[in-house]
Design a protein around this motif. Structure first.
Motif, PDB file in Angstrom:
ATOM      1  N   VAL A   1       0.842  -1.202   0.000  1.00 31.60           N
ATOM      2  CA  VAL A   1       0.000   0.000   0.000  1.00 31.60           C
ATOM      3  C   VAL A   1       0.874   1.249   0.000  1.00 31.60           C
ATOM      4  CG1 VAL A   1      -1.686   1.348   1.312  1.00 31.60           C
ATOM      5  CG2 VAL A   1      -1.968  -1.126   1.098  1.00 31.60           C
ATOM      6  N   LEU A   2       1.911   1.252   0.815  1.00 31.39           N
ATOM      7  CA  LEU A   2       2.813   2.398   0.891  1.00 31.39           C
ATOM      8  C   LEU A   2       3.413   2.707  -0.475  1.00 31.39           C
ATOM      9  CD1 LEU A   2       4.427   4.527   2.437  1.00 31.39           C
ATOM     10  CD2 LEU A   2       5.996   2.709   3.161  1.00 31.39           C
ATOM     11  N   MET A   3       3.838   1.683  -1.175  1.00 32.09           N
ATOM     12  CA  MET A   3       4.449   1.894  -2.482  1.00 32.09           C
ATOM     13  C   MET A   3       3.428   2.387  -3.505  1.00 32.09           C
ATOM     14  SD  MET A   3       7.225  -1.205  -2.563  1.00 32.09           S
ATOM     15  CE  MET A   3       8.242  -0.465  -3.837  1.00 32.09           C
ATOM     16  N   GLU A   4       2.198   1.920  -3.378  1.00 36.18           N
ATOM     17  CA  GLU A   4       1.141   2.432  -4.248  1.00 36.18           C
ATOM     18  C   GLU A   4       0.859   3.900  -3.947  1.00 36.18           C
ATOM     19  OE1 GLU A   4      -0.261   1.155  -6.807  1.00 36.18           O
ATOM     20  OE2 GLU A   4       0.136  -0.994  -6.680  1.00 36.18           O
ATOM     21  N   GLU A   5       0.896   4.272  -2.676  1.00 39.75           N
ATOM     22  CA  GLU A   5       0.695   5.672  -2.293  1.00 39.75           C
ATOM     23  C   GLU A   5       1.810   6.550  -2.848  1.00 39.75           C
ATOM     24  OE1 GLU A   5      -1.712   7.317  -0.766  1.00 39.75           O
ATOM     25  OE2 GLU A   5      -2.954   5.743   0.133  1.00 39.75           O
ATOM     26  N   ILE A   6       3.031   6.055  -2.814  1.00 39.99           N
ATOM     27  CA  ILE A   6       4.172   6.825  -3.325  1.00 39.99           C
ATOM     28  C   ILE A   6       4.064   7.020  -4.828  1.00 39.99           C
ATOM     29  CG2 ILE A   6       6.666   6.697  -3.726  1.00 39.99           C
ATOM     30  CD1 ILE A   6       6.838   5.416  -0.890  1.00 39.99           C
ATOM     31  N   GLY A   7       3.689   5.956  -5.518  1.00 39.06           N
ATOM     32  CA  GLY A   7       3.466   6.067  -6.958  1.00 39.06           C
ATOM     33  C   GLY A   7       4.694   5.895  -7.828  1.00 39.06           C
ATOM     34  N   ALA A   8       5.842   5.549  -7.247  1.00 43.31           N
ATOM     35  CA  ALA A   8       7.046   5.304  -8.041  1.00 43.31           C
ATOM     36  C   ALA A   8       6.970   3.906  -8.658  1.00 43.31           C
ATOM     37  CB  ALA A   8       8.285   5.425  -7.164  1.00 43.31           C
ATOM     38  N   PRO A   9       7.596   3.702  -9.801  1.00 37.18           N
ATOM     39  CA  PRO A   9       7.553   2.372 -10.434  1.00 37.18           C
ATOM     40  C   PRO A   9       8.198   1.304  -9.555  1.00 37.18           C
ATOM     41  CG  PRO A   9       8.425   4.036 -11.943  1.00 37.18           C
ATOM     42  CD  PRO A   9       8.360   4.667 -10.598  1.00 37.18           C
ATOM     43  N   PHE A  10       7.577   0.154  -9.483  1.00 35.57           N
ATOM     44  CA  PHE A  10       8.150  -0.978  -8.768  1.00 35.57           C
ATOM     45  C   PHE A  10       7.561  -2.266  -9.316  1.00 35.57           C
ATOM     46  CE2 PHE A  10       4.249  -0.209  -6.453  1.00 35.57           C
ATOM     47  CZ  PHE A  10       3.829  -1.444  -6.003  1.00 35.57           C
ATOM     48  N   GLU A  11       8.272  -3.344  -9.068  1.00 34.27           N
ATOM     49  CA  GLU A  11       7.822  -4.672  -9.475  1.00 34.27           C
ATOM     50  C   GLU A  11       7.436  -5.449  -8.222  1.00 34.27           C
ATOM     51  OE1 GLU A  11       9.719  -8.783 -11.389  1.00 34.27           O
ATOM     52  OE2 GLU A  11      10.857  -6.896 -11.441  1.00 34.27           O
ATOM     53  N   THR A  12       6.350  -6.197  -8.299  1.00 33.98           N
ATOM     54  CA  THR A  12       5.942  -7.036  -7.182  1.00 33.98           C
ATOM     55  C   THR A  12       6.230  -8.495  -7.507  1.00 33.98           C
ATOM     56  OG1 THR A  12       4.164  -5.513  -6.562  1.00 33.98           O
ATOM     57  CG2 THR A  12       4.025  -7.741  -5.698  1.00 33.98           C
ATOM     58  N   VAL A  13       6.906  -9.170  -6.602  1.00 36.34           N
ATOM     59  CA  VAL A  13       7.142 -10.606  -6.720  1.00 36.34           C
ATOM     60  C   VAL A  13       6.383 -11.285  -5.591  1.00 36.34           C
ATOM     61  CG1 VAL A  13       8.852 -12.453  -6.705  1.00 36.34           C
ATOM     62  CG2 VAL A  13       9.423 -10.228  -7.719  1.00 36.34           C
ATOM     63  N   ASN A  14       5.348 -12.056  -5.942  1.00 38.20           N
ATOM     64  CA  ASN A  14       4.575 -12.746  -4.918  1.00 38.20           C
ATOM     65  C   ASN A  14       5.328 -13.976  -4.431  1.00 38.20           C
ATOM     66  OD1 ASN A  14       2.389 -11.015  -4.776  1.00 38.20           O
ATOM     67  ND2 ASN A  14       1.287 -12.045  -6.411  1.00 38.20           N
ATOM     68  N   VAL A  15       5.420 -14.110  -3.124  1.00 36.84           N
ATOM     69  CA  VAL A  15       6.067 -15.246  -2.477  1.00 36.84           C
ATOM     70  C   VAL A  15       4.973 -16.018  -1.756  1.00 36.84           C
ATOM     71  CG1 VAL A  15       7.817 -15.967  -0.805  1.00 36.84           C
ATOM     72  CG2 VAL A  15       8.189 -13.906  -2.189  1.00 36.84           C
ATOM     73  N   ASP A  16       4.775 -17.272  -2.114  1.00 40.15           N
ATOM     74  CA  ASP A  16       3.688 -18.087  -1.559  1.00 40.15           C
ATOM     75  C   ASP A  16       4.115 -18.679  -0.210  1.00 40.15           C
ATOM     76  OD1 ASP A  16       1.597 -19.757  -0.982  1.00 40.15           O
ATOM     77  OD2 ASP A  16       1.524 -20.696  -2.958  1.00 40.15           O
ATOM     78  N   LEU A  17       3.690 -18.042   0.853  1.00 43.66           N
ATOM     79  CA  LEU A  17       4.052 -18.520   2.187  1.00 43.66           C
ATOM     80  C   LEU A  17       3.386 -19.841   2.511  1.00 43.66           C
ATOM     81  CD1 LEU A  17       3.910 -15.206   4.290  1.00 43.66           C
ATOM     82  CD2 LEU A  17       5.853 -16.193   3.058  1.00 43.66           C
ATOM     83  N   LYS A  18       2.159 -20.021   2.045  1.00 43.20           N
ATOM     84  CA  LYS A  18       1.422 -21.248   2.378  1.00 43.20           C
ATOM     85  C   LYS A  18       2.104 -22.490   1.832  1.00 43.20           C
ATOM     86  CE  LYS A  18      -3.114 -19.094   2.885  1.00 43.20           C
ATOM     87  NZ  LYS A  18      -4.517 -19.016   2.391  1.00 43.20           N
ATOM     88  N   SER A  19       2.684 -22.375   0.656  1.00 43.18           N
ATOM     89  CA  SER A  19       3.371 -23.524   0.072  1.00 43.18           C
ATOM     90  C   SER A  19       4.813 -23.647   0.546  1.00 43.18           C
ATOM     91  CB  SER A  19       3.346 -23.434  -1.458  1.00 43.18           C
ATOM     92  OG  SER A  19       4.216 -22.401  -1.910  1.00 43.18           O
ATOM     93  N   GLY A  20       5.276 -22.669   1.323  1.00 39.06           N
ATOM     94  CA  GLY A  20       6.640 -22.702   1.835  1.00 39.06           C
ATOM     95  C   GLY A  20       7.683 -22.173   0.863  1.00 39.06           C
ATOM     96  N   GLU A  21       7.231 -21.394  -0.120  1.00 35.70           N
ATOM     97  CA  GLU A  21       8.168 -20.860  -1.103  1.00 35.70           C
ATOM     98  C   GLU A  21       9.253 -20.009  -0.456  1.00 35.70           C
ATOM     99  OE1 GLU A  21       8.112 -18.248  -5.265  1.00 35.70           O
ATOM    100  OE2 GLU A  21       6.251 -18.553  -4.141  1.00 35.70           O
ATOM    101  N   HIS A  22       8.914 -19.349   0.645  1.00 32.73           N
ATOM    102  CA  HIS A  22       9.887 -18.493   1.320  1.00 32.73           C
ATOM    103  C   HIS A  22      11.040 -19.284   1.935  1.00 32.73           C
ATOM    104  CE1 HIS A  22       7.055 -19.920   4.275  1.00 32.73           C
ATOM    105  NE2 HIS A  22       7.712 -19.370   5.277  1.00 32.73           N
ATOM    106  N   ARG A  23      10.886 -20.596   2.072  1.00 32.17           N
ATOM    107  CA  ARG A  23      11.937 -21.440   2.640  1.00 32.17           C
ATOM    108  C   ARG A  23      12.677 -22.261   1.575  1.00 32.17           C
ATOM    109  NH1 ARG A  23      11.840 -20.729   7.878  1.00 32.17           N
ATOM    110  NH2 ARG A  23       9.896 -20.278   8.959  1.00 32.17           N
ATOM    111  N   GLN A  24      12.360 -21.981   0.328  1.00 33.88           N
ATOM    112  CA  GLN A  24      13.047 -22.667  -0.762  1.00 33.88           C
ATOM    113  C   GLN A  24      14.393 -21.998  -1.039  1.00 33.88           C
ATOM    114  OE1 GLN A  24      11.936 -25.585  -2.097  1.00 33.88           O
ATOM    115  NE2 GLN A  24      10.438 -25.349  -0.444  1.00 33.88           N
ATOM    116  N   PRO A  25      15.363 -22.767  -1.566  1.00 37.50           N
ATOM    117  CA  PRO A  25      16.717 -22.230  -1.765  1.00 37.50           C
ATOM    118  C   PRO A  25      16.776 -20.931  -2.568  1.00 37.50           C
ATOM    119  CG  PRO A  25      16.722 -24.601  -2.049  1.00 37.50           C
ATOM    120  CD  PRO A  25      15.278 -24.201  -1.883  1.00 37.50           C
ATOM    121  N   ALA A  26      15.927 -20.808  -3.584  1.00 36.23           N
ATOM    122  CA  ALA A  26      16.002 -19.616  -4.433  1.00 36.23           C
ATOM    123  C   ALA A  26      15.711 -18.347  -3.629  1.00 36.23           C
ATOM    124  CB  ALA A  26      15.029 -19.745  -5.599  1.00 36.23           C
ATOM    125  N   TYR A  27      14.668 -18.395  -2.788  1.00 36.66           N
ATOM    126  CA  TYR A  27      14.334 -17.199  -2.000  1.00 36.66           C
ATOM    127  C   TYR A  27      15.292 -17.036  -0.822  1.00 36.66           C
ATOM    128  CZ  TYR A  27      11.697 -13.531   0.315  1.00 36.66           C
ATOM    129  OH  TYR A  27      11.325 -12.338   0.903  1.00 36.66           O
TER     130      TYR A  27
END
Length: 199
Positions: A16-42
């Motif tokens: 939300v903060l980044m949307e309020e600022i309005g500067a360009p950014f990319e969002t990368v969704n990390v699936d916590l439910k599947s444990g993606e945040h604990r995979q080697p790549a992340y």
């Protein structure tokens, strides 16, 4: 900038903060439910295995909600995202830390996920009760601090983004919001930045 975010997590506040600022950014969704945040790549990128994380244009990765929020506020001073006055940063961080470290971590986390702390069903109820008690006291303090203002420091700041994600979780811990916090949440939900973030 690149934001590592998981829908439904506290990273919503940074989104939300980044949307309020309005500067360009990319969002990368990390699936916590599947444990993606604990995979080697992340984990190679962020050994803390959590969100939010923000990759700055210079290649440095920032973690922890208050740090990311403060950095963004200082990067875009024209957005006026800190309280006024010479100690605006201190005032913002004091309340921001209370929301994130106490109300989120010791309140909402226990109320929503008691299974992380106890396997016994009876014990889980005690954990949930403890979290709800922290939230109840915290909501009363936030209610008092907000007062008759629309935003916690008179104009929208990084603190409002943190309070938003916390009160937006209300259905998950099933604790009534105080009247001013309920009105605050309704105001936030009408903001275009929030609608974009939730979409």
């Amino acid at each position: 900038m690149k934001l590592f975010h998981s829908p439904g997590a506290c990273s919503l506040g940074i989104r939300v903060l980044m949307e309020e600022i309005g500067a360009p950014f990319e969002t990368v969704n990390v699936d916590l439910k599947s444990g993606e945040h604990r995979q080697p790549a992340y984990m190679k990128l962020n050994p803390k295995a959590k969100v939010p994380a923000l990759l700055r244009p210079d290649g440095r990765l920032l973690t922890e909600f208050p740090v990311i929020a403060l950095w963004l506020a200082r990067q875009f001073p024209e957005k006026n995202l800190l309280p006024d006055g010479p100690e605006g940063d201190i005032d913002a961080l004091e309340l921001l830390d209370y929301v994130v470290s106490t109300l989120h971590m010791r309140g909402a986390t226990l109320a929503m996920r008691p299974d992380r702390f106890c396997q016994d069903p009876k014990g889980q109820e005690e954990v949930r009760k403890s979290g709800r008690e922290v939230l109840t006291v915290g909501f009363e303090r936030l209610e008092e601090q907000l007062g008759e203002k629309e935003w916690f420091f008179g104009h929208m700041t990084i603190v409002d983004m943190a309070v938003f994600y916390l009160v937006h979780w209300q259905p998950r811990y099933d604790l009534p919001l105080t009247p001013r916090l309920k009105a605050f949440h309704e105001r936030m939900m009408e903001r275009p930045a929030v609608k974009r973030a939730l979409a």
